[in-house]
Scaffold this motif. Structure first.
Motif, PDB file in Angstrom:
ATOM      1  N   ASP A 119      22.069  58.269  38.366  1.00  5.22           N
ATOM      2  CA  ASP A 119      21.105  58.335  37.249  1.00  5.22           C
ATOM      3  C   ASP A 119      21.484  59.515  36.355  1.00  5.22           C
ATOM      4  N   ALA A 120      21.412  59.155  35.133  1.00  7.86           N
ATOM      5  CA  ALA A 120      21.448  60.655  34.147  1.00  7.86           C
ATOM      6  C   ALA A 120      20.235  61.413  34.049  1.00  7.86           C
ATOM      7  N   VAL A 121      20.243  62.265  34.984  1.00 13.08           N
ATOM      8  CA  VAL A 121      18.888  62.968  35.115  1.00 13.08           C
ATOM      9  C   VAL A 121      18.912  64.107  34.360  1.00 13.08           C
ATOM     10  N   ASN A 122      17.588  64.556  34.161  1.00 12.66           N
ATOM     11  CA  ASN A 122      17.500  65.948  33.494  1.00 12.66           C
ATOM     12  C   ASN A 122      17.510  66.947  34.612  1.00 12.66           C
ATOM     13  N   GLY A 123      18.753  67.377  34.800  1.00 12.06           N
ATOM     14  CA  GLY A 123      19.002  68.291  35.915  1.00 12.06           C
ATOM     15  C   GLY A 123      20.551  68.004  36.518  1.00 12.06           C
ATOM     16  N   PHE A 124      20.453  67.702  38.046  1.00 11.33           N
ATOM     17  CA  PHE A 124      21.445  67.515  38.628  1.00 11.33           C
ATOM     18  C   PHE A 124      21.350  66.623  39.832  1.00 11.33           C
ATOM     19  N   MET A 125      22.478  65.599  39.942  1.00  8.28           N
ATOM     20  CA  MET A 125      22.451  64.592  41.056  1.00  8.28           C
ATOM     21  C   MET A 125      23.833  64.339  41.657  1.00  8.28           C
ATOM     22  N   VAL A 126      23.857  64.573  42.864  1.00  8.46           N
ATOM     23  CA  VAL A 126      25.036  63.822  43.561  1.00  8.46           C
ATOM     24  C   VAL A 126      24.769  62.817  44.599  1.00  8.46           C
ATOM     25  N   SER A 127      25.351  61.628  44.678  1.00 11.04           N
ATOM     26  CA  SER A 127      25.068  60.459  45.179  1.00 11.04           C
ATOM     27  C   SER A 127      25.280  60.817  47.038  1.00 11.04           C
ATOM     28  N   GLY A 128      24.831  60.080  47.654  1.00 13.08           N
ATOM     29  CA  GLY A 128      25.227  60.005  49.257  1.00 13.08           C
ATOM     30  C   GLY A 128      25.925  58.818  49.707  1.00 13.08           C
ATOM     31  N   MET A 129      25.645  58.610  50.968  1.00 15.44           N
ATOM     32  CA  MET A 129      26.213  57.313  51.869  1.00 15.44           C
ATOM     33  C   MET A 129      26.330  56.178  50.559  1.00 15.44           C
ATOM     34  N   GLY A 130      27.205  55.510  50.610  1.00 10.67           N
ATOM     35  CA  GLY A 130      27.520  54.379  49.498  1.00 10.67           C
ATOM     36  C   GLY A 130      28.512  54.842  48.537  1.00 10.67           C
ATOM     37  N   THR A 131      28.446  56.142  48.507  1.00  5.38           N
ATOM     38  CA  THR A 131      29.767  56.551  47.454  1.00  5.38           C
ATOM     39  C   THR A 131      31.121  56.126  47.810  1.00  5.38           C
ATOM     40  N   PRO A 132      31.633  55.250  46.867  1.00  2.00           N
ATOM     41  CA  PRO A 132      33.048  55.075  47.497  1.00  2.00           C
ATOM     42  C   PRO A 132      34.187  55.820  47.267  1.00  2.00           C
ATOM     43  N   PRO A 133      35.238  55.810  47.718  1.00  3.67           N
ATOM     44  CA  PRO A 133      36.391  56.839  47.827  1.00  3.67           C
ATOM     45  C   PRO A 133      36.687  56.957  46.726  1.00  3.67           C
ATOM     46  N   THR A 134      36.662  56.577  45.686  1.00  5.03           N
ATOM     47  CA  THR A 134      37.011  56.849  44.340  1.00  5.03           C
ATOM     48  C   THR A 134      36.308  58.168  43.581  1.00  5.03           C
ATOM     49  N   ARG A 135      35.438  58.145  44.283  1.00  3.85           N
ATOM     50  CA  ARG A 135      34.122  59.512  43.829  1.00  3.85           C
ATOM     51  C   ARG A 135      34.205  59.381  42.479  1.00  3.85           C
ATOM     52  N   GLN A 136      34.013  58.089  41.679  1.00  2.00           N
ATOM     53  CA  GLN A 136      33.535  58.474  40.190  1.00  2.00           C
ATOM     54  C   GLN A 136      32.316  57.836  39.966  1.00  2.00           C
ATOM     55  N   HIS A 137      31.589  58.397  39.216  1.00  2.00           N
ATOM     56  CA  HIS A 137      30.142  58.176  38.558  1.00  2.00           C
ATOM     57  C   HIS A 137      29.210  58.675  39.781  1.00  2.00           C
ATOM     58  N   PHE A 138      29.648  59.547  40.922  1.00  2.00           N
ATOM     59  CA  PHE A 138      28.810  60.063  41.976  1.00  2.00           C
ATOM     60  C   PHE A 138      27.972  61.533  41.625  1.00  2.00           C
ATOM     61  N   VAL A 139      28.417  61.773  40.399  1.00  2.00           N
ATOM     62  CA  VAL A 139      27.583  63.279  40.377  1.00  2.00           C
ATOM     63  C   VAL A 139      27.253  63.115  38.611  1.00  2.00           C
ATOM     64  N   HIS A 140      25.979  64.016  38.332  1.00  2.00           N
ATOM     65  CA  HIS A 140      25.670  64.149  36.744  1.00  2.00           C
ATOM     66  C   HIS A 140      25.129  65.809  36.942  1.00  2.00           C
ATOM     67  N   PRO A 141      25.246  66.526  35.747  1.00  2.00           N
ATOM     68  CA  PRO A 141      26.508  66.007  35.070  1.00  2.00           C
ATOM     69  C   PRO A 141      27.796  66.934  35.835  1.00  2.00           C
ATOM     70  N   ARG A 142      28.900  66.428  35.581  1.00  2.00           N
ATOM     71  CA  ARG A 142      29.939  66.564  36.332  1.00  2.00           C
ATOM     72  C   ARG A 142      30.622  68.145  36.205  1.00  2.00           C
ATOM     73  N   ALA A 143      30.107  68.844  34.925  1.00  2.00           N
ATOM     74  CA  ALA A 143      30.520  70.204  34.689  1.00  2.00           C
ATOM     75  C   ALA A 143      29.851  71.027  35.782  1.00  2.00           C
ATOM     76  N   MET A 144      28.481  70.722  36.259  1.00  2.00           N
ATOM     77  CA  MET A 144      27.779  71.241  36.929  1.00  2.00           C
ATOM     78  C   MET A 144      28.326  71.487  38.704  1.00  2.00           C
ATOM     79  N   PHE A 145      28.701  70.024  38.572  1.00  2.00           N
ATOM     80  CA  PHE A 145      29.295  69.969  40.119  1.00  2.00           C
ATOM     81  C   PHE A 145      30.408  70.852  40.317  1.00  2.00           C
ATOM     82  N   ASP A 146      31.329  70.657  39.139  1.00  2.00           N
ATOM     83  CA  ASP A 146      32.674  71.582  39.344  1.00  2.00           C
ATOM     84  C   ASP A 146      32.440  72.867  39.324  1.00  2.00           C
ATOM     85  N   GLU A 147      31.559  73.412  38.818  1.00  2.00           N
ATOM     86  CA  GLU A 147      30.817  74.675  38.774  1.00  2.00           C
ATOM     87  C   GLU A 147      30.675  75.038  40.140  1.00  2.00           C
TER      88      GLU A 147
END
Length: 318
Positions: A119-147
Protein backbone atom coordinates in the motif's frame (compact mmCIF):
# COMPACT_ATOMS: atom_id res chain seq x y z
CA UNK A 1 3.50 12.63 17.19
CA UNK A 2 7.06 13.03 18.40
CA UNK A 3 7.28 12.24 22.12
CA UNK A 4 3.91 10.50 22.22
CA UNK A 5 3.45 6.74 22.74
CA UNK A 6 4.12 4.59 19.71
CA UNK A 7 3.00 1.09 18.74
CA UNK A 8 5.41 -1.76 17.97
CA UNK A 9 3.79 -4.90 16.54
CA UNK A 10 6.30 -7.75 16.28
CA UNK A 11 5.27 -10.93 14.47
CA UNK A 12 6.79 -14.38 14.95
CA UNK A 13 5.37 -16.69 12.31
CA UNK A 14 4.39 -20.15 13.57
CA UNK A 15 5.43 -19.47 17.18
CA UNK A 16 4.37 -22.24 19.54
CA UNK A 17 4.64 -22.72 23.29
CA UNK A 18 5.69 -26.31 22.52
CA UNK A 19 9.05 -24.87 21.46
CA UNK A 20 9.08 -21.69 23.51
CA UNK A 21 8.63 -23.24 26.95
CA UNK A 22 11.56 -25.72 26.77
CA UNK A 23 13.77 -22.88 25.49
CA UNK A 24 12.60 -20.65 28.35
CA UNK A 25 13.66 -23.35 30.79
CA UNK A 26 17.07 -23.50 29.13
CA UNK A 27 17.44 -19.71 29.29
CA UNK A 28 17.84 -19.44 25.52
CA UNK A 29 15.21 -16.74 24.89
CA UNK A 30 16.04 -14.03 27.44
CA UNK A 31 14.39 -11.13 25.60
CA UNK A 32 11.03 -12.80 24.94
CA UNK A 33 10.97 -14.33 28.42
CA UNK A 34 11.70 -11.02 30.15
CA UNK A 35 9.14 -9.25 27.97
CA UNK A 36 6.45 -11.78 28.91
CA UNK A 37 7.20 -11.36 32.61
CA UNK A 38 6.72 -7.59 32.31
CA UNK A 39 3.35 -7.92 30.59
CA UNK A 40 0.68 -10.52 29.91
CA UNK A 41 0.63 -13.47 27.53
CA UNK A 42 -1.40 -16.49 26.53
CA UNK A 43 -2.47 -18.82 23.78
CA UNK A 44 -5.03 -17.58 21.26
CA UNK A 45 -7.19 -19.40 18.73
CA UNK A 46 -6.08 -18.86 15.14
CA UNK A 47 -8.33 -18.23 12.17
CA UNK A 48 -10.29 -20.89 10.31
CA UNK A 49 -8.42 -22.04 8.33
CA UNK A 50 -5.23 -21.43 10.36
CA UNK A 51 -3.11 -20.43 7.35
CA UNK A 52 -0.58 -17.60 7.23
CA UNK A 53 -2.25 -15.47 4.51
CA UNK A 54 -5.60 -15.77 6.27
CA UNK A 55 -4.39 -15.19 9.83
CA UNK A 56 -1.98 -12.32 9.13
CA UNK A 57 -4.68 -10.50 7.19
CA UNK A 58 -7.01 -10.91 10.17
CA UNK A 59 -4.29 -9.59 12.52
CA UNK A 60 -3.71 -6.52 10.36
CA UNK A 61 -7.36 -5.73 9.56
CA UNK A 62 -9.07 -6.82 12.77
CA UNK A 63 -11.81 -8.78 11.01
CA UNK A 64 -12.48 -12.44 10.27
CA UNK A 65 -11.68 -14.05 6.89
CA UNK A 66 -15.29 -13.86 5.72
CA UNK A 67 -15.02 -10.08 5.82
CA UNK A 68 -11.48 -9.45 4.59
CA UNK A 69 -11.73 -11.99 1.76
CA UNK A 70 -8.31 -13.68 1.98
CA UNK A 71 -9.22 -17.35 2.40
CA UNK A 72 -6.11 -19.29 1.34
CA UNK A 73 -2.97 -19.04 -0.77
CA UNK A 74 -4.98 -19.65 -3.95
CA UNK A 75 -8.61 -19.71 -4.94
CA UNK A 76 -10.76 -20.28 -8.01
CA UNK A 77 -12.62 -17.67 -10.04
CA UNK A 78 -15.95 -19.30 -10.88
CA UNK A 79 -16.86 -16.75 -13.53
CA UNK A 80 -13.55 -16.96 -15.39
CA UNK A 81 -13.12 -20.63 -14.42
CA UNK A 82 -9.46 -20.18 -13.62
CA UNK A 83 -7.23 -20.24 -10.53
CA UNK A 84 -6.35 -17.00 -8.80
CA UNK A 85 -3.54 -16.15 -6.42
CA UNK A 86 -4.71 -14.29 -3.33
CA UNK A 87 -2.96 -10.97 -2.71
CA UNK A 88 -3.89 -7.54 -1.39
CA UNK A 89 -5.89 -6.69 -4.52
CA UNK A 90 -8.47 -9.17 -3.17
CA UNK A 91 -8.39 -7.84 0.39
CA UNK A 92 -11.73 -6.13 1.15
CA UNK A 93 -10.80 -4.30 4.37
CA UNK A 94 -8.10 -1.67 4.90
CA UNK A 95 -5.16 -2.76 7.07
CA UNK A 96 -4.07 -0.85 10.16
CA UNK A 97 -1.15 0.87 8.38
CA UNK A 98 -3.48 2.40 5.78
CA UNK A 99 -5.88 3.67 8.45
CA UNK A 100 -3.00 5.25 10.39
CA UNK A 101 -1.46 6.72 7.22
CA UNK A 102 -4.72 8.47 6.42
CA UNK A 103 -4.56 10.09 9.86
CA UNK A 104 -1.12 11.49 9.21
CA UNK A 105 0.87 8.98 11.26
CA UNK A 106 4.24 7.70 10.10
CA UNK A 107 4.27 3.93 9.65
CA UNK A 108 6.93 1.34 8.86
CA UNK A 109 5.83 -2.15 7.78
CA UNK A 110 8.21 -4.99 7.01
CA UNK A 111 7.71 -8.57 5.85
CA UNK A 112 4.03 -9.08 6.67
CA UNK A 113 2.94 -12.23 4.80
CA UNK A 114 0.45 -11.67 1.99
CA UNK A 115 0.96 -7.89 1.96
CA UNK A 116 1.84 -7.77 -1.76
CA UNK A 117 1.32 -5.51 -3.63
CA UNK A 118 2.16 -2.97 -0.95
CA UNK A 119 0.00 0.00 0.00
CA UNK A 120 1.07 3.60 -0.56
CA UNK A 121 1.66 4.26 3.12
CA UNK A 122 2.78 7.42 4.85
CA UNK A 123 6.20 6.02 5.59
CA UNK A 124 7.84 2.84 4.35
CA UNK A 125 6.61 -0.64 3.48
CA UNK A 126 8.17 -3.80 2.03
CA UNK A 127 6.07 -6.91 1.45
CA UNK A 128 6.73 -10.44 2.67
CA UNK A 129 5.65 -13.97 1.76
CA UNK A 130 3.63 -13.89 -1.45
CA UNK A 131 5.96 -11.45 -3.21
CA UNK A 132 6.45 -12.80 -6.77
CA UNK A 133 9.95 -13.26 -8.21
CA UNK A 134 9.45 -10.17 -10.40
CA UNK A 135 9.85 -8.01 -7.24
CA UNK A 136 7.64 -5.28 -8.70
CA UNK A 137 5.28 -3.26 -6.47
CA UNK A 138 6.80 -4.89 -3.37
CA UNK A 139 8.13 -1.73 -1.75
CA UNK A 140 7.05 1.85 -1.11
CA UNK A 141 8.72 4.20 -1.69
CA UNK A 142 11.31 2.62 -3.94
CA UNK A 143 13.84 5.38 -3.34
CA UNK A 144 13.94 4.66 0.39
CA UNK A 145 14.39 0.94 -0.28
CA UNK A 146 17.28 1.60 -2.67
CA UNK A 147 18.85 3.86 -0.06
CA UNK A 148 18.48 1.09 2.53
CA UNK A 149 20.16 -1.51 0.31
CA UNK A 150 23.06 0.83 -0.36
CA UNK A 151 23.54 1.00 3.39
CA UNK A 152 22.93 -2.62 4.51
CA UNK A 153 23.52 -4.66 1.33
CA UNK A 154 21.02 -6.92 -0.45
CA UNK A 155 17.70 -7.33 1.31
CA UNK A 156 16.21 -10.83 0.97
CA UNK A 157 12.42 -10.73 0.94
CA UNK A 158 11.94 -14.46 1.44
CA UNK A 159 13.74 -17.74 1.92
CA UNK A 160 14.57 -19.55 -1.31
CA UNK A 161 13.43 -23.18 -1.22
CA UNK A 162 15.79 -25.08 -3.55
CA UNK A 163 14.74 -28.27 -5.28
CA UNK A 164 11.36 -29.53 -6.49
CA UNK A 165 10.71 -32.26 -3.94
CA UNK A 166 12.60 -32.54 -0.69
CA UNK A 167 14.86 -29.50 -0.46
CA UNK A 168 18.60 -29.50 -0.17
CA UNK A 169 18.67 -28.81 3.55
CA UNK A 170 22.11 -27.22 3.60
CA UNK A 171 21.24 -24.78 0.81
CA UNK A 172 17.91 -24.04 2.46
CA UNK A 173 19.59 -23.41 5.80
CA UNK A 174 22.07 -21.01 4.20
CA UNK A 175 19.19 -19.13 2.55
CA UNK A 176 17.36 -18.91 5.89
CA UNK A 177 20.45 -17.49 7.57
CA UNK A 178 20.95 -14.90 4.82
CA UNK A 179 17.32 -13.88 4.97
CA UNK A 180 17.30 -13.56 8.75
CA UNK A 181 20.54 -11.57 8.78
CA UNK A 182 19.28 -9.12 6.13
CA UNK A 183 15.99 -8.74 7.99
CA UNK A 184 17.74 -7.78 11.22
CA UNK A 185 20.01 -5.32 9.40
CA UNK A 186 17.02 -3.73 7.67
CA UNK A 187 15.06 -3.40 10.92
CA UNK A 188 17.96 -1.66 12.62
CA UNK A 189 18.47 0.66 9.67
CA UNK A 190 14.80 1.67 9.64
CA UNK A 191 14.53 2.12 13.40
CA UNK A 192 17.64 4.31 13.40
CA UNK A 193 16.39 6.31 10.43
CA UNK A 194 13.16 7.66 11.90
CA UNK A 195 10.93 7.70 14.97
CA UNK A 196 7.93 5.81 13.56
CA UNK A 197 4.45 6.15 15.09
CA UNK A 198 3.65 2.55 14.12
CA UNK A 199 6.31 -0.08 13.45
CA UNK A 200 5.52 -3.64 12.37
CA UNK A 201 7.97 -6.38 11.41
CA UNK A 202 7.37 -10.11 11.06
CA UNK A 203 10.03 -12.79 11.56
CA UNK A 204 9.17 -15.80 9.38
CA UNK A 205 12.24 -18.05 9.67
CA UNK A 206 10.72 -19.77 12.71
CA UNK A 207 7.89 -20.99 10.49
CA UNK A 208 10.26 -22.11 7.73
CA UNK A 209 12.52 -23.90 10.20
CA UNK A 210 9.58 -25.82 11.64
CA UNK A 211 8.10 -26.71 8.25
CA UNK A 212 11.34 -28.23 7.01
CA UNK A 213 13.25 -29.34 10.10
CA UNK A 214 10.62 -30.51 12.63
CA UNK A 215 11.32 -34.20 12.00
CA UNK A 216 14.98 -33.64 12.89
CA UNK A 217 14.06 -31.68 16.02
CA UNK A 218 11.40 -34.10 17.33
CA UNK A 219 12.70 -37.61 18.21
CA UNK A 220 9.12 -38.95 18.35
CA UNK A 221 8.42 -37.98 14.73
CA UNK A 222 8.04 -41.04 12.45
CA UNK A 223 10.41 -39.39 9.97
CA UNK A 224 13.10 -38.72 12.56
CA UNK A 225 16.60 -39.55 11.32
CA UNK A 226 19.12 -39.62 14.21
CA UNK A 227 22.05 -39.20 11.83
CA UNK A 228 20.62 -36.08 10.15
CA UNK A 229 19.35 -34.86 13.51
CA UNK A 230 22.96 -34.45 14.60
CA UNK A 231 23.37 -31.87 11.83
CA UNK A 232 19.89 -30.31 11.71
CA UNK A 233 18.31 -31.07 15.09
CA UNK A 234 19.16 -27.64 16.51
CA UNK A 235 17.90 -25.58 13.56
CA UNK A 236 14.53 -24.77 15.16
CA UNK A 237 15.93 -23.71 18.58
CA UNK A 238 18.71 -21.78 16.84
CA UNK A 239 16.26 -19.70 14.78
CA UNK A 240 14.07 -19.06 17.80
CA UNK A 241 17.26 -17.72 19.37
CA UNK A 242 17.90 -15.54 16.32
CA UNK A 243 14.39 -14.14 16.54
CA UNK A 244 14.83 -13.52 20.26
CA UNK A 245 17.98 -11.53 19.50
CA UNK A 246 16.14 -9.59 16.78
CA UNK A 247 13.31 -8.79 19.19
CA UNK A 248 15.86 -7.63 21.75
CA UNK A 249 17.29 -5.23 19.16
CA UNK A 250 13.82 -3.79 18.51
CA UNK A 251 13.01 -3.44 22.21
CA UNK A 252 16.09 -1.25 22.68
CA UNK A 253 14.31 1.37 20.57
CA UNK A 254 11.17 1.38 22.73
CA UNK A 255 10.32 3.43 25.81
CA UNK A 256 8.12 2.55 28.82
CA UNK A 257 5.36 4.69 27.29
CA UNK A 258 5.23 2.69 24.03
CA UNK A 259 2.81 -0.15 23.34
CA UNK A 260 4.60 -3.34 22.29
CA UNK A 261 2.94 -6.59 21.19
CA UNK A 262 4.44 -9.88 20.04
CA UNK A 263 1.96 -11.93 18.01
CA UNK A 264 1.81 -15.05 15.87
CA UNK A 265 -0.52 -16.30 13.16
CA UNK A 266 -0.77 -19.94 14.25
CA UNK A 267 1.01 -22.55 16.32
CA UNK A 268 2.96 -25.56 15.15
CA UNK A 269 3.40 -29.28 15.60
CA UNK A 270 4.36 -32.49 13.81
CA UNK A 271 2.64 -33.61 10.63
CA UNK A 272 2.43 -37.39 10.47
CA UNK A 273 -0.16 -37.89 7.72
CA UNK A 274 -1.99 -35.99 5.00
CA UNK A 275 -5.42 -36.65 3.55
CA UNK A 276 -6.57 -35.12 0.27
CA UNK A 277 -10.36 -35.33 0.00
CA UNK A 278 -10.33 -34.53 -3.72
CA UNK A 279 -7.81 -37.28 -4.52
CA UNK A 280 -9.78 -39.77 -2.40
CA UNK A 281 -13.03 -38.91 -4.20
CA UNK A 282 -11.34 -39.43 -7.58
CA UNK A 283 -9.75 -42.68 -6.46
CA UNK A 284 -13.04 -44.09 -5.16
CA UNK A 285 -14.93 -43.02 -8.29
CA UNK A 286 -17.09 -40.39 -6.61
CA UNK A 287 -15.49 -37.55 -8.56
CA UNK A 288 -14.67 -37.55 -12.28
CA UNK A 289 -12.73 -34.74 -13.93
CA UNK A 290 -13.42 -33.88 -17.56
CA UNK A 291 -10.18 -34.37 -19.50
CA UNK A 292 -10.38 -31.03 -21.32
CA UNK A 293 -11.11 -29.13 -18.11
CA UNK A 294 -8.34 -30.99 -16.32
CA UNK A 295 -5.78 -30.04 -18.97
CA UNK A 296 -6.95 -26.42 -19.07
CA UNK A 297 -6.98 -25.90 -15.31
CA UNK A 298 -3.69 -27.71 -14.82
CA UNK A 299 -1.99 -25.60 -17.46
CA UNK A 300 -3.31 -22.38 -15.95
CA UNK A 301 -2.11 -23.35 -12.50
CA UNK A 302 1.35 -24.22 -13.82
CA UNK A 303 1.63 -20.93 -15.68
CA UNK A 304 0.56 -19.00 -12.59
CA UNK A 305 3.07 -20.86 -10.43
CA UNK A 306 5.95 -20.26 -12.86
CA UNK A 307 5.22 -16.57 -13.44
CA UNK A 308 3.91 -15.23 -10.16
CA UNK A 309 4.29 -17.50 -7.16
CA UNK A 310 7.47 -17.27 -5.08
CA UNK A 311 9.49 -20.42 -4.30
CA UNK A 312 8.32 -20.66 -0.67
CA UNK A 313 4.63 -20.65 -1.65
CA UNK A 314 5.26 -23.15 -4.46
CA UNK A 315 6.46 -25.62 -1.83
CA UNK A 316 3.35 -25.20 0.35
CA UNK A 317 1.05 -25.65 -2.68
CA UNK A 318 2.92 -28.80 -3.70
Amino acid sequence: MSGKPRVFLIGVDGATYNVLEPLFQQGRLPNIQAFMKRGCSGGLMSTIPPLSPVAWTTITTGVHPGRHGILDFMGFNKQAREPVFFDTTRRRVRPIWSVLSERGMRVCVMNVPMSYPVDAVNGFMVSGMGTPPTRQHFVHPRAMFDEMERSIGTYHVEVNVPGGGLPNYRLLLNSMRRTMASRRRAIQYLLNRERWDFFMAVFTTTDRAQHFFWNFYDPSHPGHDPKKAREFGSVIPDFYGEVDAGIGEILKHTTPDDYVMIVSDHGFGPLHKRFSLSKWLVKEGYLVLHEAAKRKTGGQILRAIKLMIPPDVKYWLA
